[in-house]
Design a protein around this motif. Structure first.
Motif, PDB file in Angstrom:
ATOM      1  N   LEU A 124       0.807  -1.061   0.143  1.00 24.99           N
ATOM      2  CA  LEU A 124       0.239   0.021  -0.077  1.00 24.99           C
ATOM      3  C   LEU A 124       0.884   1.158  -0.060  1.00 24.99           C
ATOM      4  O   LEU A 124       0.543   2.218  -0.715  1.00 24.99           O
ATOM      5  CB  LEU A 124      -0.997  -0.090   1.185  1.00 24.99           C
ATOM      6  CG  LEU A 124      -1.937   1.345   1.328  1.00 24.99           C
ATOM      7  CD1 LEU A 124      -2.942   0.721   0.223  1.00 24.99           C
ATOM      8  CD2 LEU A 124      -2.653   1.219   2.636  1.00 24.99           C
ATOM      9  N   LEU A 125       1.942   1.471   1.010  1.00 28.90           N
ATOM     10  CA  LEU A 125       2.845   2.374   0.694  1.00 28.90           C
ATOM     11  C   LEU A 125       3.420   2.605  -0.493  1.00 28.90           C
ATOM     12  O   LEU A 125       3.714   3.684  -0.993  1.00 28.90           O
ATOM     13  CB  LEU A 125       3.950   2.108   1.886  1.00 28.90           C
ATOM     14  CG  LEU A 125       3.486   2.302   3.385  1.00 28.90           C
ATOM     15  CD1 LEU A 125       4.695   1.753   4.474  1.00 28.90           C
ATOM     16  CD2 LEU A 125       2.860   3.470   3.660  1.00 28.90           C
ATOM     17  N   TYR A 126       3.911   1.647  -1.199  1.00 31.06           N
ATOM     18  CA  TYR A 126       4.336   1.638  -2.746  1.00 31.06           C
ATOM     19  C   TYR A 126       3.374   2.173  -3.670  1.00 31.06           C
ATOM     20  O   TYR A 126       3.567   3.107  -4.347  1.00 31.06           O
ATOM     21  CB  TYR A 126       4.796   0.390  -2.995  1.00 31.06           C
ATOM     22  CG  TYR A 126       5.938  -0.359  -2.605  1.00 31.06           C
ATOM     23  CD1 TYR A 126       6.993   0.246  -2.009  1.00 31.06           C
ATOM     24  CD2 TYR A 126       6.119  -1.744  -2.407  1.00 31.06           C
ATOM     25  CE1 TYR A 126       8.097  -0.179  -1.409  1.00 31.06           C
ATOM     26  CE2 TYR A 126       7.334  -2.215  -1.965  1.00 31.06           C
ATOM     27  CZ  TYR A 126       8.175  -1.470  -1.557  1.00 31.06           C
ATOM     28  OH  TYR A 126       9.370  -2.041  -0.759  1.00 31.06           O
ATOM     29  N   ALA A 127       2.100   1.940  -3.383  1.00 31.00           N
ATOM     30  CA  ALA A 127       1.025   2.605  -4.130  1.00 31.00           C
ATOM     31  C   ALA A 127       0.692   3.962  -3.683  1.00 31.00           C
ATOM     32  O   ALA A 127       0.561   4.727  -4.958  1.00 31.00           O
ATOM     33  CB  ALA A 127      -0.361   1.641  -3.852  1.00 31.00           C
ATOM     34  N   LEU A 233      -7.672   5.641   6.055  1.00 30.81           N
ATOM     35  CA  LEU A 233      -6.479   5.280   5.174  1.00 30.81           C
ATOM     36  C   LEU A 233      -6.376   6.440   4.244  1.00 30.81           C
ATOM     37  O   LEU A 233      -5.100   6.675   3.774  1.00 30.81           O
ATOM     38  CB  LEU A 233      -6.818   3.966   4.519  1.00 30.81           C
ATOM     39  CG  LEU A 233      -6.713   2.794   5.298  1.00 30.81           C
ATOM     40  CD1 LEU A 233      -7.417   1.562   4.515  1.00 30.81           C
ATOM     41  CD2 LEU A 233      -5.152   2.363   5.462  1.00 30.81           C
ATOM     42  N   ASN A 234      -7.638   7.063   3.716  1.00 27.85           N
ATOM     43  CA  ASN A 234      -7.375   8.114   2.721  1.00 27.85           C
ATOM     44  C   ASN A 234      -6.491   9.544   3.368  1.00 27.85           C
ATOM     45  O   ASN A 234      -5.625   9.953   2.861  1.00 27.85           O
ATOM     46  CB  ASN A 234      -8.735   8.769   2.363  1.00 27.85           C
ATOM     47  CG  ASN A 234      -9.494   7.662   1.670  1.00 27.85           C
ATOM     48  OD1 ASN A 234      -8.878   6.908   0.843  1.00 27.85           O
ATOM     49  ND2 ASN A 234     -10.925   7.989   1.350  1.00 27.85           N
ATOM     50  N   THR A 235      -7.047   9.420   4.720  1.00 28.59           N
ATOM     51  CA  THR A 235      -5.993  10.671   5.515  1.00 28.59           C
ATOM     52  C   THR A 235      -4.538  10.081   5.659  1.00 28.59           C
ATOM     53  O   THR A 235      -3.775  11.072   5.491  1.00 28.59           O
ATOM     54  CB  THR A 235      -6.578  10.820   6.787  1.00 28.59           C
ATOM     55  OG1 THR A 235      -8.118  11.244   6.631  1.00 28.59           O
ATOM     56  CG2 THR A 235      -6.053  11.935   7.651  1.00 28.59           C
ATOM     57  N   PHE A 236      -4.285   8.908   5.829  1.00 29.81           N
ATOM     58  CA  PHE A 236      -2.942   8.483   6.002  1.00 29.81           C
ATOM     59  C   PHE A 236      -2.316   8.687   4.840  1.00 29.81           C
ATOM     60  O   PHE A 236      -1.218   8.869   4.726  1.00 29.81           O
ATOM     61  CB  PHE A 236      -3.070   6.907   6.406  1.00 29.81           C
ATOM     62  CG  PHE A 236      -1.649   6.131   6.311  1.00 29.81           C
ATOM     63  CD1 PHE A 236      -0.903   6.564   7.580  1.00 29.81           C
ATOM     64  CD2 PHE A 236      -1.599   5.238   5.537  1.00 29.81           C
ATOM     65  CE1 PHE A 236       0.291   5.927   7.476  1.00 29.81           C
ATOM     66  CE2 PHE A 236      -0.162   4.562   5.728  1.00 29.81           C
ATOM     67  CZ  PHE A 236       0.689   4.748   6.565  1.00 29.81           C
ATOM     68  N   LYS A 237      -3.101   8.314   3.687  1.00 28.75           N
ATOM     69  CA  LYS A 237      -2.216   8.595   2.124  1.00 28.75           C
ATOM     70  C   LYS A 237      -1.896  10.155   2.229  1.00 28.75           C
ATOM     71  O   LYS A 237      -0.812  10.499   1.795  1.00 28.75           O
ATOM     72  CB  LYS A 237      -3.369   8.332   1.099  1.00 28.75           C
ATOM     73  CG  LYS A 237      -3.032   8.599  -0.352  1.00 28.75           C
ATOM     74  CD  LYS A 237      -3.730   8.382  -1.210  1.00 28.75           C
ATOM     75  CE  LYS A 237      -3.730   8.904  -2.520  1.00 28.75           C
ATOM     76  NZ  LYS A 237      -3.905  10.248  -2.592  1.00 28.75           N
ATOM     77  N   GLU A 238      -2.915  11.057   2.540  1.00 26.38           N
ATOM     78  CA  GLU A 238      -2.330  12.559   2.429  1.00 26.38           C
ATOM     79  C   GLU A 238      -1.158  12.712   3.322  1.00 26.38           C
ATOM     80  O   GLU A 238      -0.366  13.507   2.801  1.00 26.38           O
ATOM     81  CB  GLU A 238      -3.547  13.248   2.642  1.00 26.38           C
ATOM     82  CG  GLU A 238      -4.700  13.036   1.535  1.00 26.38           C
ATOM     83  CD  GLU A 238      -6.251  13.655   2.143  1.00 26.38           C
ATOM     84  OE1 GLU A 238      -6.203  14.231   3.334  1.00 26.38           O
ATOM     85  OE2 GLU A 238      -7.039  13.619   1.291  1.00 26.38           O
ATOM     86  N   GLN A 239      -1.100  12.288   4.598  1.00 31.10           N
ATOM     87  CA  GLN A 239      -0.078  12.493   5.439  1.00 31.10           C
ATOM     88  C   GLN A 239       1.243  11.941   4.607  1.00 31.10           C
ATOM     89  O   GLN A 239       2.106  12.682   5.150  1.00 31.10           O
ATOM     90  CB  GLN A 239      -0.608  11.662   6.599  1.00 31.10           C
ATOM     91  CG  GLN A 239       0.575  11.637   7.803  1.00 31.10           C
ATOM     92  CD  GLN A 239       0.270  10.633   8.825  1.00 31.10           C
ATOM     93  OE1 GLN A 239      -0.672   9.661   8.991  1.00 31.10           O
ATOM     94  NE2 GLN A 239       0.978  10.995   9.867  1.00 31.10           N
ATOM     95  N   PRO A 248       0.588  13.342  -5.576  1.00 31.33           N
ATOM     96  CA  PRO A 248      -0.737  12.425  -5.386  1.00 31.33           C
ATOM     97  C   PRO A 248      -0.897  11.664  -6.448  1.00 31.33           C
ATOM     98  O   PRO A 248      -0.848  11.976  -7.731  1.00 31.33           O
ATOM     99  CB  PRO A 248      -1.860  13.574  -5.187  1.00 31.33           C
ATOM    100  CG  PRO A 248      -1.253  14.847  -4.921  1.00 31.33           C
ATOM    101  CD  PRO A 248      -0.022  14.887  -5.526  1.00 31.33           C
ATOM    102  N   VAL A 249      -1.041  10.100  -6.284  1.00 27.24           N
ATOM    103  CA  VAL A 249      -1.445   9.257  -7.131  1.00 27.24           C
ATOM    104  C   VAL A 249      -2.683   9.300  -7.772  1.00 27.24           C
ATOM    105  O   VAL A 249      -3.681  10.188  -7.121  1.00 27.24           O
ATOM    106  CB  VAL A 249      -1.495   7.846  -6.887  1.00 27.24           C
ATOM    107  CG1 VAL A 249       0.065   7.663  -6.304  1.00 27.24           C
ATOM    108  CG2 VAL A 249      -2.352   7.703  -5.741  1.00 27.24           C
TER     109      VAL A 249
END
Length: 277
Positions: A124-127, A233-239, A248-249
């Protein structure tokens, strides 16, 4: 993607490290030494480009004054080990001052028994955009159980872990909570080190793990989240994007990766519950 400013500063720090090592071998180096000359070119360019002399930060101004004091033009001058170490220390302080909100490494604190769950997290981090490791290149993610991010053969486990708590780079810690985690003294030690050294971290809970089982020294008021909570998870992605200066992907690509991650995690949680019952 690492910022240009941080990349440039890291290059200067690496040159200064090499200078320190050369002085350890030779006792001193002349100011006309190739490494010191390279350092001078890089630091002069950096200071001018980012206008450190006129910085609004008092701390940056103090650091700039030290860098100027240790900038020698006379070819007859010899740079001592003490002076080179002052430069290296000052450059690392400058890095923290300028880029305290930027991170270069991720440390995943977890129990090896939960390897499959953490493997899914790494994907997920790679994504999100965290770079995959290159051959003989730096690894952004450290995870003791993952083949692409673990400790090399022959290295001491404790020494490699300690390095990430004391390294000059900013490290973001992810704590992966399961029942297994809190049964491990090693995991609790890592958690304790995060607290003692005031590291930036995020706690993520495996579905089925009960919050009231969270122990240790970390404050209970800080927001943690379950790994199958898509909004968190969406917030984690932005973080992660902000902390690592990532572009941003694509939204659709992210949602596919996120939902795949949630499905994998929920499947593993269901399998575990089936075994326990």
């Amino acid at each position: 993607m690492i910022s240009n400013q941080l990349s440039e500063l890291n290059e200067i720090i690496n040159v200064c490290k090499s200078l320190v090592e050369r002085i350890k071998v030779n006792g001193t180096v002349r100011a006309k030494d190739s490494l010191y000359e390279k350092y001078k070119v890089l630091i002069r360019s950096f200071c001018e480009k980012y206008n450190l002399e006129n910085s609004h930060s008092m701390r940056v101004g103090t650091i700039y004054d030290i860098l100027v004091k240790y900038y020698w033009n006379s070819y007859s001058y010899s740079v001592s080990l003490k002076e080179a170490n002052v430069l290296l220390k000052t450059l690392n302080e400058l890095k923290q001052e300028l880029r305290s909100d930027h991170y270069e490494r991720i440390f995943i604190s977890h129990r090896e028994k939960d390897k499959e769950q953490v493997d899914a997290l790494i994907e997920l981090l790679y994504a999100i955009g965290i770079p995959r490791p290159l051959q003989n290149g730096d690894k952004t993610i450290f995870c003791s159980s993952h083949p692409a991010a673990y400790i090399e053969n022959g290295q001491m486990i404790d020494n490699e872990i300690i390095k990430h708590f004391h390294c000059e780079q900013n490290v973001f810690f992810i704590l992966w909570y399961t029942d297994n985690y809190f049964e491990s003294q090693a995991c609790l030690n890592e958690m304790g080190a995060v607290w003692v050294m005031n590291k930036q971290y995020q706690e993520i809970l495996m579905p089925g793990f009960e919050r009231n089982k969270i122990g240790g020294l970390l404050p209970k008021e800080k927001v943690s989240f379950y790994a199958n909570n898509k909004f968190r998870l969406n917030t984690f992605k932005e973080q992660i994007e902000k902390m690592f200066s990532l572009q941003p992907v694509d939204t659709n690509a992210w949602e596919i990766a996120r939902d795949k991650f949630i499905k994998t995690i929920e499947m593993q949680a269901t399998e575990k519950n089936a075994i326990l019952t």
